[in-house]
Design a protein around this motif. Structure first.
Motif, PDB file in Angstrom:
ATOM      1  N   LYS A   2     -22.685  25.663 -19.481  1.00 18.19           N
ATOM      2  CA  LYS A   2     -23.654  26.651 -19.018  1.00 18.19           C
ATOM      3  C   LYS A   2     -24.194  26.252 -17.654  1.00 18.19           C
ATOM      4  O   LYS A   2     -24.356  25.066 -17.358  1.00 18.19           O
ATOM      5  N   ILE A   3     -24.454  27.255 -16.823  1.00 26.31           N
ATOM      6  CA  ILE A   3     -24.986  27.032 -15.481  1.00 26.31           C
ATOM      7  C   ILE A   3     -26.208  27.918 -15.294  1.00 26.31           C
ATOM      8  O   ILE A   3     -26.184  29.110 -15.630  1.00 26.31           O
ATOM      9  N   HIS A   4     -27.267  27.353 -14.731  1.00 30.50           N
ATOM     10  CA  HIS A   4     -28.488  28.127 -14.499  1.00 30.50           C
ATOM     11  C   HIS A   4     -28.595  28.466 -13.011  1.00 30.50           C
ATOM     12  O   HIS A   4     -28.355  27.624 -12.141  1.00 30.50           O
ATOM     13  N   PRO A   5     -28.968  29.710 -12.703  1.00 28.78           N
ATOM     14  CA  PRO A   5     -28.935  30.176 -11.319  1.00 28.78           C
ATOM     15  C   PRO A   5     -30.249  29.997 -10.570  1.00 28.78           C
ATOM     16  O   PRO A   5     -31.302  29.740 -11.157  1.00 28.78           O
ATOM     17  N   SER A   6     -30.138  30.156  -9.265  1.00 30.35           N
ATOM     18  CA  SER A   6     -31.313  30.391  -8.423  1.00 30.35           C
ATOM     19  C   SER A   6     -31.288  31.870  -8.050  1.00 30.35           C
ATOM     20  O   SER A   6     -30.333  32.581  -8.353  1.00 30.35           O
ATOM     21  N   ILE A  16     -30.341  38.932  -6.127  1.00 32.12           N
ATOM     22  CA  ILE A  16     -29.034  38.311  -6.377  1.00 32.12           C
ATOM     23  C   ILE A  16     -29.234  36.924  -6.980  1.00 32.12           C
ATOM     24  O   ILE A  16     -29.960  36.092  -6.447  1.00 32.12           O
ATOM     25  N   LEU A  17     -28.555  36.688  -8.083  1.00 32.48           N
ATOM     26  CA  LEU A  17     -28.515  35.370  -8.706  1.00 32.48           C
ATOM     27  C   LEU A  17     -27.365  34.569  -8.110  1.00 32.48           C
ATOM     28  O   LEU A  17     -26.256  35.096  -7.961  1.00 32.48           O
ATOM     29  N   ASP A  18     -27.616  33.326  -7.779  1.00 31.97           N
ATOM     30  CA  ASP A  18     -26.587  32.424  -7.246  1.00 31.97           C
ATOM     31  C   ASP A  18     -26.397  31.282  -8.242  1.00 31.97           C
ATOM     32  O   ASP A  18     -27.306  30.475  -8.463  1.00 31.97           O
ATOM     33  N   PHE A  19     -25.202  31.203  -8.825  1.00 33.60           N
ATOM     34  CA  PHE A  19     -24.908  30.161  -9.802  1.00 33.60           C
ATOM     35  C   PHE A  19     -24.347  28.895  -9.156  1.00 33.60           C
ATOM     36  O   PHE A  19     -24.051  27.930  -9.858  1.00 33.60           O
ATOM     37  N   GLY A  83     -15.027  36.938 -12.985  1.00 36.30           N
ATOM     38  CA  GLY A  83     -14.924  35.845 -12.036  1.00 36.30           C
ATOM     39  C   GLY A  83     -16.014  36.040 -10.995  1.00 36.30           C
ATOM     40  O   GLY A  83     -16.071  37.083 -10.326  1.00 36.30           O
ATOM     41  N   PHE A  84     -16.905  35.020 -10.818  1.00 30.34           N
ATOM     42  CA  PHE A  84     -18.076  35.271  -9.974  1.00 30.34           C
ATOM     43  C   PHE A  84     -18.798  33.984  -9.618  1.00 30.34           C
ATOM     44  O   PHE A  84     -18.665  32.956 -10.290  1.00 30.34           O
ATOM     45  N   ARG A  85     -19.552  34.055  -8.565  1.00 32.31           N
ATOM     46  CA  ARG A  85     -20.609  33.090  -8.273  1.00 32.31           C
ATOM     47  C   ARG A  85     -21.956  33.801  -8.220  1.00 32.31           C
ATOM     48  O   ARG A  85     -22.974  33.231  -8.569  1.00 32.31           O
ATOM     49  N   TYR A  86     -21.924  35.064  -7.782  1.00 37.06           N
ATOM     50  CA  TYR A  86     -23.158  35.829  -7.565  1.00 37.06           C
ATOM     51  C   TYR A  86     -23.243  37.001  -8.540  1.00 37.06           C
ATOM     52  O   TYR A  86     -22.229  37.631  -8.874  1.00 37.06           O
ATOM     53  N   VAL A  87     -24.450  37.299  -8.969  1.00 34.35           N
ATOM     54  CA  VAL A  87     -24.696  38.470  -9.818  1.00 34.35           C
ATOM     55  C   VAL A  87     -25.852  39.256  -9.211  1.00 34.35           C
ATOM     56  O   VAL A  87     -26.964  38.731  -9.039  1.00 34.35           O
ATOM     57  N   PRO A  97     -35.371  33.791 -12.924  1.00 33.93           N
ATOM     58  CA  PRO A  97     -34.014  33.235 -13.060  1.00 33.93           C
ATOM     59  C   PRO A  97     -33.854  32.405 -14.332  1.00 33.93           C
ATOM     60  O   PRO A  97     -32.729  32.224 -14.808  1.00 33.93           O
ATOM     61  N   LYS A  98     -34.965  31.934 -14.911  1.00 33.15           N
ATOM     62  CA  LYS A  98     -34.862  31.173 -16.151  1.00 33.15           C
ATOM     63  C   LYS A  98     -34.399  32.033 -17.318  1.00 33.15           C
ATOM     64  O   LYS A  98     -33.977  31.510 -18.359  1.00 33.15           O
ATOM     65  N   ASP A  99     -34.483  33.360 -17.150  1.00 31.63           N
ATOM     66  CA  ASP A  99     -34.021  34.264 -18.206  1.00 31.63           C
ATOM     67  C   ASP A  99     -32.510  34.472 -18.176  1.00 31.63           C
ATOM     68  O   ASP A  99     -31.954  35.135 -19.059  1.00 31.63           O
ATOM     69  N   PHE A 100     -31.840  33.924 -17.165  1.00 29.55           N
ATOM     70  CA  PHE A 100     -30.407  34.164 -16.986  1.00 29.55           C
ATOM     71  C   PHE A 100     -29.629  32.856 -17.107  1.00 29.55           C
ATOM     72  O   PHE A 100     -30.059  31.809 -16.617  1.00 29.55           O
ATOM     73  N   THR A 101     -28.449  32.939 -17.728  1.00 34.67           N
ATOM     74  CA  THR A 101     -27.587  31.774 -17.924  1.00 34.67           C
ATOM     75  C   THR A 101     -26.134  32.184 -17.671  1.00 34.67           C
ATOM     76  O   THR A 101     -25.671  33.204 -18.202  1.00 34.67           O
ATOM     77  N   GLY A 102     -25.438  31.401 -16.872  1.00 35.51           N
ATOM     78  CA  GLY A 102     -24.007  31.617 -16.689  1.00 35.51           C
ATOM     79  C   GLY A 102     -23.239  30.838 -17.743  1.00 35.51           C
ATOM     80  O   GLY A 102     -23.393  29.623 -17.882  1.00 35.51           O
ATOM     81  N   VAL A 103     -22.418  31.531 -18.503  1.00 36.47           N
ATOM     82  CA  VAL A 103     -21.605  30.903 -19.553  1.00 36.47           C
ATOM     83  C   VAL A 103     -20.171  30.789 -19.039  1.00 36.47           C
ATOM     84  O   VAL A 103     -19.531  31.790 -18.732  1.00 36.47           O
ATOM     85  N   VAL A 104     -19.686  29.557 -18.928  1.00 40.12           N
ATOM     86  CA  VAL A 104     -18.342  29.299 -18.404  1.00 40.12           C
ATOM     87  C   VAL A 104     -17.334  29.375 -19.543  1.00 40.12           C
ATOM     88  O   VAL A 104     -17.504  28.722 -20.578  1.00 40.12           O
ATOM     89  N   LEU A 105     -16.286  30.168 -19.352  1.00 41.67           N
ATOM     90  CA  LEU A 105     -15.241  30.314 -20.359  1.00 41.67           C
ATOM     91  C   LEU A 105     -13.924  29.724 -19.848  1.00 41.67           C
ATOM     92  O   LEU A 105     -13.549  29.932 -18.694  1.00 41.67           O
ATOM     93  N   TYR A 106     -13.243  28.999 -20.696  1.00 39.51           N
ATOM     94  CA  TYR A 106     -11.858  28.585 -20.434  1.00 39.51           C
ATOM     95  C   TYR A 106     -11.267  28.067 -21.740  1.00 39.51           C
ATOM     96  O   TYR A 106     -11.998  27.741 -22.683  1.00 39.51           O
ATOM     97  N   SER A 107      -9.952  28.014 -21.798  1.00 46.50           N
ATOM     98  CA  SER A 107      -9.315  27.492 -23.007  1.00 46.50           C
ATOM     99  C   SER A 107      -9.788  26.070 -23.248  1.00 46.50           C
ATOM    100  O   SER A 107      -9.939  25.275 -22.311  1.00 46.50           O
ATOM    101  N   ASP A 108     -10.010  25.739 -24.510  1.00 39.45           N
ATOM    102  CA  ASP A 108     -10.642  24.470 -24.876  1.00 39.45           C
ATOM    103  C   ASP A 108      -9.626  23.332 -24.751  1.00 39.45           C
ATOM    104  O   ASP A 108      -9.021  22.906 -25.739  1.00 39.45           O
ATOM    105  N   LEU A 109      -9.463  22.842 -23.527  1.00 40.60           N
ATOM    106  CA  LEU A 109      -8.521  21.768 -23.240  1.00 40.60           C
ATOM    107  C   LEU A 109      -9.292  20.515 -22.855  1.00 40.60           C
ATOM    108  O   LEU A 109     -10.208  20.573 -22.032  1.00 40.60           O
ATOM    109  N   GLN A 110      -8.915  19.389 -23.434  1.00 36.64           N
ATOM    110  CA  GLN A 110      -9.597  18.133 -23.140  1.00 36.64           C
ATOM    111  C   GLN A 110      -9.344  17.722 -21.692  1.00 36.64           C
ATOM    112  O   GLN A 110      -8.206  17.660 -21.243  1.00 36.64           O
ATOM    113  N   GLN A 111     -10.406  17.435 -20.946  1.00 36.94           N
ATOM    114  CA  GLN A 111     -10.246  16.917 -19.595  1.00 36.94           C
ATOM    115  C   GLN A 111      -9.757  15.478 -19.686  1.00 36.94           C
ATOM    116  O   GLN A 111     -10.333  14.651 -20.394  1.00 36.94           O
ATOM    117  N   THR A 112      -8.689  15.162 -18.975  1.00 38.65           N
ATOM    118  CA  THR A 112      -8.053  13.854 -19.089  1.00 38.65           C
ATOM    119  C   THR A 112      -8.168  13.024 -17.816  1.00 38.65           C
ATOM    120  O   THR A 112      -7.651  11.908 -17.767  1.00 38.65           O
TER     121      THR A 112
END
Length: 624
Positions: A2-6, A16-19, A83-87, A97-112
């Motif tokens: 999760k990412i919180h914006p300014s 405009i929200l900036d993540f 796909g975004f940085r700005y909303v 901005p505390k009411d907004f949260t960016g949820v990052v999605l990707y296939s659940d792959l272990q970072q190696t």
């Protein structure tokens, strides 16, 4: 994740929200509006003149509309991602901005992989490549996640596979993608491979060279990464059937072993096409098709050898040799010069070992790079192989110069403009921040992030020489531009670690850890005795003074580009050789690849060799 914006207000009054990161997923929020309130979210990757923008999404609306029921609740979209940085937020008069949260999605792959250096911009580039993988690895490897496309383009998937398998455990992900390819091949393409998969029931055309070759390259590279013969065996039929379709094309073309018919995107989005914005590069398409024909024959033969299919191995190996001879007749002069004078052509020749005289091809590539002022001109075909070829063939300085170039075209050009993912084009954004066209312009396009394979393999120095990471060659390529690198890679056998420093006194220090069951050959860079160690599992420490001084790299033998890129060297050059400096920093760029000594032999520069030698003395004392 999760990412919180300014939040900021644009010159147009937009909220405009900036993540802070170009990401893939969605924005969820706490709705506090009265019943019937209309909330409108619009997603974009970049700003234009500090205002919201998503024109490069083409027909994709990239929006979310919500009608409040009057209850305070958390709201999020379902069955979609962006796909975004700005909303851009409309319908809420006062946004917290505390009411907004960016949820990052990707296939659940272990970072190696964990990796860092002492160079901030190189670190950002490696993070950009990883974020590009996250954003485009959602069930299938898409080319881009935001516009009206989101397709599993096969070339992108194959050029990135090695980098992907450093970053994450991609075994299951690519296994699934190979199933998609195989289904399309059997059901829709009669042995051929489409340009993207899933093909949407044959909506995609045949891939052609480089794209369709994913059908042989990905299975073989996955075998190299994970050492699973069963997976190779499962995909051998796909490799064989695809290669057989190219053999059929060869026979229809007259059985000359040069592919002259059929489609290919060639060196897509290269900078040596008819104009900088051209889609097609300048490298002869038949040369590319024939080189990749040979490579698929080679990979099928190698797979046959691993799987003990001796008759297939002999057949494909023999035909590969015939294709090689045909390419040499068609594209090389009798004395061994490559007749296709592009960066990509030289890179393909060296990478795929197709040449009469290797040294002549290396000389040709060096000359081409110098003419191009060491600016990368290649596209999707040549770029992923550029740095591996340079490092493998003793052109370490050229590799570093290209990698650390901060001007267009180059990887750090985008970093300097604030990129947090990899761009589709070298010039997706112009230096003044304007988007450079909207027809084919993604700011999250992971293919050029494949450069990280070379960073991990040659600069960090972790190159695997046996399938399944059972044996490694640890041989960092050093350069004055980088003084520290640390890498930890979780392989199928366990963790490999490499950390090296060039200390203030010039001493080189390296610590290595090799997992149980693995072996490694360590070539110590620029050791006075050219020391090579054969190691088994364990931890090892090295410390010595190399024969090259990495703290004092400049002299009268330095080329202008290198001097201009260092603040202190630039100053010495400007003060000691003002007339030459004025000429090389003007509109004419042809002198940028010359060394200082060369200027002393041209009267037009009005500078003697003695003056240049004195400047050289001043340059030698500069410490970096």
């Amino acid at each position: 994740m999760k990412i919180h914006p300014s939040i900021f207000v644009s010159p147009k009054g937009e909220q405009i929200l900036d993540f802070g990161q170009n990401m893939v997923g969605f924005c969820k929020f706490i709705c506090r509006e009265e019943r019937g309130g209309q909330i409108h979210l619009q997603y974009g990757e970049v700003l234009q003149q500090e205002c919201f923008y998503n024109g490069n999404y083409r027909s994709a609306k990239a929006e979310y509309n919500y009608t409040s029921d009057g209850c305070i609740k958390e709201v999020e979209p379902f069955f979609t991602f962006y796909g975004f940085r700005y909303v851009k937020v409309s319908g809420i008069s006062k946004i917290d901005p505390k009411d907004f949260t960016g949820v990052v999605l990707y296939s659940d792959l272990q970072q190696t992989l964990q990796v860092s250096t002492d160079h901030v911009k190189l670190n950002r580039l490696m993070q950009n490549s990883l974020w590009g993988q996250r954003g485009n690895f959602i069930d299938i490897p898409t080319d881009c996640p935001q516009r009206d496309e989101r397709l599993g383009w096969t070339a992108d998937a194959q050029v990135f596979v090695n980098t992907a398998c450093y970053h994450m455990d991609c075994y299951s992900f690519y296994k699934k993608y190979l199933n998609d390819l195989r289904y399309d091949q059997k059901v829709h393409y009669e042995g051929d491979i489409p340009m993207y998969s899933p093909s949407l029931k044959k909506a995609a055309g045949s891939g052609g060279a480089v794209w369709a070759d994913a059908g042989t390259i990905i299975p073989w590279n996955l075998y190299q990464a994970y050492g699973d013969k069963r997976l190779l065996d499962e995909n051998y039929s796909m490799m064989k059937e695809y290669t057989d379709t190219v053999i059929t094309v060869d026979k229809k073309d007259g059985n000359h072993h040069i592919i002259t018919s059929g489609f290919t995107y060639g060196d897509w989005l290269a900078q040596d096409g008819v104009c900088p914005q051209a889609l097609l590069g300048g490298t002869d398409e038949n040369f590319i098709k024939s080189i990749y024909y040979k490579n698929s024959l080679d990979l099928t033969a190698k797979a046959a050898k691993v799987l003990r299919k001796k008759e297939d191995e002999r057949y494909y190996s023999s035909l590969s040799n015939q294709v090689r001879k045909a390419i040499l007749r068609e594209y090389f002069t009798p004395v061994g010069k490559l007749a296709v004078d592009t960066q990509t052509a030289y890179v393909l020749s060296l990478y795929y070992q197709v040449f009469i005289d290797k040294n002549k091809v290396i000389e040709g590539l060096k000359a081409r790079l110098k003419k191009d002022l060491y600016r990368i001109k290649s596209g999707f075909t040549g770029t992923p192989l550029m740095l591996p070829v340079l490092f493998e063939n003793g052109m370490d300085e050229e590799a570093y110069r290209i990698l650390f170039n901060e001007e267009f075209p180059g990887w750090l050009y985008a970093v300097n403009l604030g990129a947090t993912t990899i761009w589709e084009r070298w010039n997706s954004m112009l230096p003044d921040g304007r988007v450079n066209g909207i027809n084919m312009n993604s700011f999250n396009h992971y293919a050029y992030g494949s450069v990280c394979e070379a960073i991990y393999k040659y600069i960090a120095g972790l190159k695997f020489t046996k399938a399944g990471c059972k044996c490694a060659l640890i041989a960092p390529k050093l350069n004055y531009r980088l003084k520290h690198m640390k890498l930890a890679f979780e392989s199928p056998l366990g963790t490999y670690q490499i950390e090296w420093f060039i200390q203030e006194d010039g001493v080189f220090q390296m610590d290595v850890m090799i997992p149980y069951g693995a072996t490694a050959k360590v070539i110590l860079p620029n050791h006075k005795d050219k020391r090579i160690d054969e190691l088994t599992s364990g931890e090892y420490h090295y410390c010595y003074m190399p024969v090259i001084d990495y703290h004092h790299p400049f002299s009268e033998s330095s080329i202008v580009l290198d001097l201009l890129s260092n603040k202190e060297a630039n100053r010495v050059f400007r003060e000691r050789l003002p007339r030459i400096y004025a000429m090389v920093t003007g509109e004419d760029e042809e002198f940028l690849a010359m060394d200082l000594i060369a200027f002393g032999y041209h009267k037009m520069f009005g500078t003697s060799l003695d003056e240049i030698a004195e400047a050289g003395k001043a340059l030698r004392v500069i410490k970096v």
